[in-house]
Scaffold this motif. Structure first.
Motif, PDB file in Angstrom:
ATOM      1  N   SER A 119      48.743  38.671  37.503  1.00  0.00           N
ATOM      2  CA  SER A 119      47.773  39.475  36.908  1.00  0.00           C
ATOM      3  C   SER A 119      46.309  38.333  37.289  1.00  0.00           C
ATOM      4  CB  SER A 119      47.972  39.897  35.258  1.00  0.00           C
ATOM      5  OG  SER A 119      49.045  40.748  35.075  1.00  0.00           O
ATOM      6  N   ILE A 120      46.414  37.504  36.497  1.00  0.00           N
ATOM      7  CA  ILE A 120      45.566  36.552  36.935  1.00  0.00           C
ATOM      8  C   ILE A 120      45.125  36.639  37.744  1.00  0.00           C
ATOM      9  CG2 ILE A 120      43.887  34.587  36.297  1.00  0.00           C
ATOM     10  CD1 ILE A 120      46.024  33.649  33.890  1.00  0.00           C
ATOM     11  N   THR A 122      45.520  38.264  40.879  1.00  0.00           N
ATOM     12  CA  THR A 122      44.390  39.857  41.200  1.00  0.00           C
ATOM     13  C   THR A 122      43.941  39.663  40.676  1.00  0.00           C
ATOM     14  OG1 THR A 122      47.192  40.723  41.691  1.00  0.00           O
ATOM     15  CG2 THR A 122      44.828  42.298  41.384  1.00  0.00           C
ATOM     16  N   VAL A 123      42.984  39.416  39.904  1.00  0.00           N
ATOM     17  CA  VAL A 123      41.657  39.592  39.043  1.00  0.00           C
ATOM     18  C   VAL A 123      40.599  39.370  40.408  1.00  0.00           C
ATOM     19  CG1 VAL A 123      39.642  39.424  37.541  1.00  0.00           C
ATOM     20  CG2 VAL A 123      42.389  41.029  37.222  1.00  0.00           C
ATOM     21  N   ALA A 127      38.117  39.772  43.310  1.00  0.00           N
ATOM     22  CA  ALA A 127      36.588  39.416  42.517  1.00  0.00           C
ATOM     23  C   ALA A 127      36.039  38.245  43.680  1.00  0.00           C
ATOM     24  CB  ALA A 127      37.021  38.449  41.299  1.00  0.00           C
TER      25      ALA A 127
END
Length: 136
Positions: A119-120, A122-123, A127
């Motif tokens: 999750s981290i 992917t974000v 960005a």
């Protein structure tokens, strides 16, 4: 050892034919690898080296790609090309699962820890991709 040389040779060929795109890709890859290291250390408490983090990024790119190829093969052999409702949700779960499984395989973490790292990453990766596109 040959498994390390193949991506390196592919990157050198990529650099020879499209140097600007290769530099953008290298920047994205290094930042994503750094994010995996930091996420594994700070969020999960797992210290990883650069090689393990890079392997995790490569696996995280390869496993969902293999899942998509399997899905395309299924579509070509059965003629089913559109997925709606429950089938679409199942495909999203399959892709998410293959992405998380890549971190499980590369970093030897649990499902929960791998999902947090994924999750981290992917974000941060999204960005970084938007930033690279904006600078281009």
């Amino acid at each position: 050892m040959p498994a390390v040389l193949l991506p390196l040779l592919c990157f050198i060929a990529f650099l020879a034919f499209a140097p600007e795109a290769a530099m953008k890709f290298a920047t994205w890859f290094l930042v994503t690898t750094a994010v995996v290291r930091v996420a594994a250390d700070k969020a999960v408490g797992l210290e990883t080296c650069w090689g393990e983090a890079a392997k995790a990024v490569i696996w995280a790119a390869a496993l969902p790609l293999l899942a998509i190829f399997g899905l395309l093969s299924f579509g070509l052999s059965t003629g089913i090309t559109q997925f709606e409702g429950l089938a679409a949700i199942a495909i999203l779960v399959m892709l998410s699962g293959s992405f998380v499984a890549a971190f499980m395989l590369a970093l030897h973490t649990s499902l929960k820890d791998s999902a947090i790292i994924a999750s981290i990453t992917t974000v941060a990766s999204a960005a970084m991709a938007m930033l690279v596109r904006a600078l281009a």
